[in-house]
Enzyme design. Structure first.
Site, PDB file in Angstrom:
ATOM      1  N   HIS A 128       0.699  -1.401  -0.103  1.00 26.78           N
ATOM      2  CA  HIS A 128       0.052  -0.067  -0.023  1.00 26.78           C
ATOM      3  C   HIS A 128       0.771   1.160  -0.115  1.00 26.78           C
ATOM      4  CE1 HIS A 128      -4.249  -1.658   0.691  1.00 26.78           C
ATOM      5  NE2 HIS A 128      -3.217  -2.775   1.035  1.00 26.78           N
ATOM      6  N   ASP A 150       3.524   9.320  -0.504  1.00 26.12           N
ATOM      7  CA  ASP A 150       2.143   8.765  -0.284  1.00 26.12           C
ATOM      8  C   ASP A 150       1.978   7.543  -1.552  1.00 26.12           C
ATOM      9  OD1 ASP A 150       0.206   7.903   1.311  1.00 26.12           O
ATOM     10  OD2 ASP A 150      -0.766   9.927   1.205  1.00 26.12           O
TER      11      ASP A 150
HETATM   12  C1  GDG Z   1      -2.041   3.693   3.208  1.00 27.03           C
HETATM   13  C2  GDG Z   1      -1.196   4.366   2.362  1.00 27.03           C
HETATM   14  C3  GDG Z   1      -2.859   4.399   0.528  1.00 27.03           C
HETATM   15  C4  GDG Z   1      -8.793   9.658   8.096  1.00 27.03           C
HETATM   16  N1  GDG Z   1      -9.385  10.386   9.246  1.00 27.03           N
HETATM   17  C5  GDG Z   1     -10.319   9.992   9.436  1.00 27.03           C
HETATM   18  C6  GDG Z   1     -10.569   9.135   8.741  1.00 27.03           C
HETATM   19  N2  GDG Z   1      -9.664   9.009   7.910  1.00 27.03           N
HETATM   20  C7  GDG Z   1      -9.635   7.936   6.610  1.00 27.03           C
HETATM   21  C8  GDG Z   1      -9.697   8.601   5.510  1.00 27.03           C
HETATM   22  C9  GDG Z   1      -9.192   7.583   4.349  1.00 27.03           C
HETATM   23  C10 GDG Z   1      -8.012   6.883   5.202  1.00 27.03           C
HETATM   24  O1  GDG Z   1      -8.329   7.324   6.565  1.00 27.03           O
HETATM   25  C11 GDG Z   1      -6.534   7.475   5.022  1.00 27.03           C
HETATM   26  O2  GDG Z   1      -6.075   6.716   3.669  1.00 27.03           O
HETATM   27  P1  GDG Z   1      -4.909   7.507   3.050  1.00 27.03           P
HETATM   28  O3  GDG Z   1      -5.057   6.623   1.698  1.00 27.03           O
HETATM   29  O4  GDG Z   1      -5.023   8.856   2.924  1.00 27.03           O
HETATM   30  O5  GDG Z   1      -3.569   7.084   3.749  1.00 27.03           O
HETATM   31  P2  GDG Z   1      -3.100   5.869   4.713  1.00 27.03           P
HETATM   32  O6  GDG Z   1      -3.771   5.990   6.144  1.00 27.03           O
HETATM   33  O7  GDG Z   1      -1.681   6.292   4.924  1.00 27.03           O
HETATM   34  O8  GDG Z   1      -3.035   4.844   3.875  1.00 27.03           O
HETATM   35  C12 GDG Z   1      -1.960   5.162   1.486  1.00 27.03           C
HETATM   36  C13 GDG Z   1      -3.932   3.459   1.502  1.00 27.03           C
HETATM   37  O9  GDG Z   1      -2.985   2.790   2.424  1.00 27.03           O
HETATM   38  C14 GDG Z   1      -4.793   2.537   0.599  1.00 27.03           C
HETATM   39  O10 GDG Z   1      -4.153   1.660   0.022  1.00 27.03           O
HETATM   40  O11 GDG Z   1      -3.601   5.151  -0.205  1.00 27.03           O
HETATM   41  O12 GDG Z   1      -1.050   5.957   0.423  1.00 27.03           O
HETATM   42  O13 GDG Z   1      -0.285   5.460   3.111  1.00 27.03           O
HETATM   43  O14 GDG Z   1      -9.961   6.882   4.080  1.00 27.03           O
HETATM   44  O15 GDG Z   1     -10.964   8.991   5.048  1.00 27.03           O
HETATM   45  N3  GDG Z   1     -11.932   8.335   8.458  1.00 27.03           N
HETATM   46  C15 GDG Z   1     -12.839   8.682   9.379  1.00 27.03           C
HETATM   47  N4  GDG Z   1     -12.429   9.755  10.334  1.00 27.03           N
HETATM   48  C16 GDG Z   1     -11.470  10.151  10.663  1.00 27.03           C
HETATM   49  O16 GDG Z   1     -11.290  11.220  11.134  1.00 27.03           O
HETATM   50  N5  GDG Z   1     -14.142   7.937   9.514  1.00 27.03           N
END
Ligand code: GDG
Length: 469
Positions: A157, A365
Site C-alpha cells: 500500500h 504517499d
Molecule cells: C495507506 C497508504 C494508501 C482519516 N481521518 C479520518 C478517517 N480517515 C480515513 C480517510 C481515508 C483513510 O483514513 C486514510 O487513507 P489514505 O490513503 O489517505 O492514507 P493511509 O492511512 O496512510 O493509507 C496510502 C492507503 O493505504 C490505501 O492503500 O492510499 O497511500 O499510506 O479513507 O478518510 N476516517 C474517518 N474519520 C477520520 O477522522 N472515518
C-alpha cells in the site's frame, strides 16, 4: 468463485455503513471479502502475556474475521519497531527517521511466522491468499515453509522507494528474497513498480523477463500496478446521509460564508502537514484581502503515538497551528481549526462537501484515498477544487487537480489562491474528469483486477517458460 483469505496487520470488524471511523483500507478489504467470501485474518489489536495462537472468529456485516492477540514484545519489535520505525520511514524517504535495530528484525520475522502458523489451518485447497502491506512481507515465505502451495499475492500500500534507499536497509536482500515467495506482487503505481524492477535488476542480480515477470533468487514472480480506489458509490451514499447534511450545516453556520480549505490525514510525518500549514500561512501573509474570507480545517487523528517521531510531529503541529492563529486571528475569526479527533465516515463526507478546496499535500504517499473521497463528496453543480501533491500516487491518476510541489510554501499558496478564485465552469470541467476516474477506478475494480491476476497464476505456465514461484 475462489474463496479469498485476506491477511493484514490489523483487522477491524466492519461496522454498519456510515458509522465507521476506520480508514479506507479497512473498508476496501471488507468490501473485497463480501464479494468473494472467505476469511480476513490479522492482529486483534490486543496483547496477551504469552502468545497462544488462539484464533478468535467472528462474523460482522457479511464478513468472517479471524484475529489473534500478540505479546507486548511482539508489538514493540514488530509493529512499533520494524514496521513503523524501520520500513515506514524508509519507504517514505525519511532515512533520517529510520531506526535499524536487530531485535526489530527478529520480532518482525517471529510475528510473520506466528501469523502463518495461526492462519494455516484456515487455508483450504482452492483458496487464494492475499497478503497486505509492509508489515507482512515475509508471510508467503513462512506459509510456503508450512506447505502452502496456493496462489499467494502481496499488495504494497505504500511506495517502493528508490533502490539507493532500500540498499541502506541491513538485510535488504532477505526482504527482497521473501517477496519472491509470492506469485504476484502488486504496487499502487507504475512508478513504484519501476523502482522495484530497478532494485531487482541492480541490487540483487535479478532480471525483468520479456513477459514482464521478474526473476531472482532462482524464482520468478509476476508484478503489476494496481492503483487502489475508494468505494465511490458508498461514499456518494454517505454524502447524501442525514449525518452528512447536519455536519455540512454546522460548518456553514460556524464559517459564516467564509471559504473552507480542508485537510484530513492520520497525524503522520509523511502527510506534509507542517508544509501544508506553512503554505496556508504564506497565503495569508501574501494576500491580506483574503484574511477573514477563508479558514482552514485540518482533521488529524493521532496514530502510532508510541513511536517518538509521531510525538514530535504532533508537538510541532500544535506549535505551528498556535503560531499561525496567534499571528493572524481576530476576535471573530480563527484562521486554522486544527482538530485531533476522528469523525464518522458520513460526517467526513459532509465536511468534504462543505469545503471549497481539498488540500492534500503528502511528501510521499503510496496512493492517498482522501484525494478521491474529497472528489466523490462534491456537489456536481458547484464542486470544490482539489489541490494535490505530485508525490502522492494519486497524482498519476488525478491530473485535473491542481498539482503542486508540497515542499514549496509559495507553490501551495499560489495553488490555494487559484483554487479559491476559480470560476464555476473550470471547477466543473476539472471535477467531472476527476469524478469519472474516481467512479471508474474504484475499490471493486482494484480488487477484481488483483484477484483475476492472482487467479491467472493457477493456469499452467506455457511450456518453455520458467516456473512461477
Ligand atoms: C495507506 C497508504 C494508501 C482519516 N481521518 C479520518 C478517517 N480517515 C480515513 C480517510 C481515508 C483513510 O483514513 C486514510 O487513507 P489514505 O490513503 O489517505 O492514507 P493511509 O492511512 O496512510 O493509507 C496510502 C492507503 O493505504 C490505501 O492503500 O492510499 O497511500 O499510506 O479513507 O478518510 N476516517 C474517518 N474519520 C477520520 O477522522 N472515518
Amino acid at each position: 468463485m475462489s474463496r479469498l483469505i485476506v491477511v493484514s496487520n490489523r483487522v477491524t470488524p466492519p461496522s454498519p455503513k456510515g458509522s465507521a471511523t476506520q480508514g479506507g483500507l479497512a473498508m476496501a478489504l471488507a468490501a473485497a471479502l463480501r464479494e468473494y467470501s472467505g476469511v480476513w485474518f490479522g492482529w486483534s489489536g490486543e496483547t496477551t502475556p504469552e502468545f497462544t495462537g488462539h484464533l478468535s472468529m467472528k462474523r460482522a456485516e457479511g464478513v468472517t474475521v479471524a484475529t489473534v492477540d500478540l505479546e507486548e514484545v511482539d508489538v514493540q519489535e514488530y509493529y512499533n519497531g520494524y514496521a513503523n520505525k524501520t520500513l515506514w520511514p524508509l519507504f517514505h524517504y525519511r532515512i533520517d527517521l529510520t531506526a535499524y535495530d536487530r531485535s526489530f528484525g527478529q520480532g518482525y520475522d517471529r510475528v510473520n511466522r506466528r501469523f502463518a502458523e495461526t492462519v494455516r489451518p484456515l487455508i483450504e485447497k482452492d483458496d487464494l491468499v492475499w497478503i497486505h502491506d509492509y508489515h507482512l512481507i515475509p508471510m508467503a515465505r513462512e506459509l510456503r515453509r508450512l506447505g502452502v502451495d496456493n496462489p499467494i499475492g502481496f499488495f504494497l500500500h505504500i511506495p517502493w522507494p528508490a533502490r539507493q534507499l532500500v540498499a541502506t536497509l541491513p538485510r535488504h536482500r532477505q526482504l527482497a528474497e521473501a517477496l519472491f515467495a509470492y506469485d504476484l506482487i502488486g504496487f499502487q503505481t507504475e512508478e513504484w513498480l519501476d523502482a522495484f524492477r530497478d532494485y531487482v535488476s541492480h541490487e540483487v542480480g535479478g532480471e525483468v523477463l520479456p513477459d514482464g515477470r521478474l526473476s531472482a533468487f532462482g524464482r520468478t514472480v509476476r508484478a503489476g500496478a494496481f492503483p487502489i480506489g475508494i468505494d465511490a458509490e458508498d461514499f456518494a451514499r454517505a454524502t447524501r446521509s442525514a449525518a452528512a447534511a447536519r455536519t455540512y450545516d454546522r460548518i456553514a453556520a460556524s464559517g459564516a460564508f467564509r471559504a473552507m480549505i480542508v485537510g484530513v490525514d492520520r497525524l503522520d510525518y509523511s502527510k506534509g502537514l507542517e508544509e501544508r500549514l506553512q503554505g496556508f500561512e504564506r497565503l495569508l501573509a501574501d494576500n491580506p484581502a483574503l484574511r477573514r474570507e477563508v479558514f482552514m480545517l485540518q482533521i488529524a487523528p493521532p496514530t502510532r503515538d508510541q513511536v517518538d517521531a509521531y510525538q514530535d510531529i504532533r508537538a510541532r503541529l500544535d506549535a505551528l497551528a498556535g503560531h499561525i492563529n496567534g499571528a493572524y486571528a481576530d476576535m471573530d475569526w480563527t484562521p486554522v481549526r486544527y482538530v485531533n479527533r476522528n469523525y464518522r465516515r458520513d460526517e467526513l463526507a459532509g465536511i468534504y462537501r462543505a469545503a471549497k478546496v481539498g488540500l492534500v499535500t503528502p511528501l510521499r504517499d503510496g496512493m492517498n484515498l482522501v484525494a478521491k473521497e474529497f472528489v466523490a463528496a462534491q456537489d456536481p453543480a458547484d464542486p470544490g477544487v482539489l489541490v494535490l501533491s505530485r508525490f502522492a500516487g494519486a497524482a498519476t491518476q488525478m491530473k485535473d487537480a491542481l498539482i503542486i510541489n508540497p515542499f514549496s510554501p509559495e507553490e501551495t499558496a499560489e495553488a490555494l489562491k487559484r483554487a479559491l478564485s476559480m470560476d464555476r465552469a473550470e471547477r466543473k470541467r476539472r471535477w467531472e474528469i476527476l469524478q469519472h476516474g474516481v467512479a471508474t477506478h474504484d475499490v471493486a475494480a482494484w480488487r477484481d483486477a488483483f484477484v483475476q491476476a492472482l487467479e491467472a497464476v493457477r493456469r499452467p505456465v506455457p511450456r518453455g517458460a520458467a516456473q512461477t514461484a
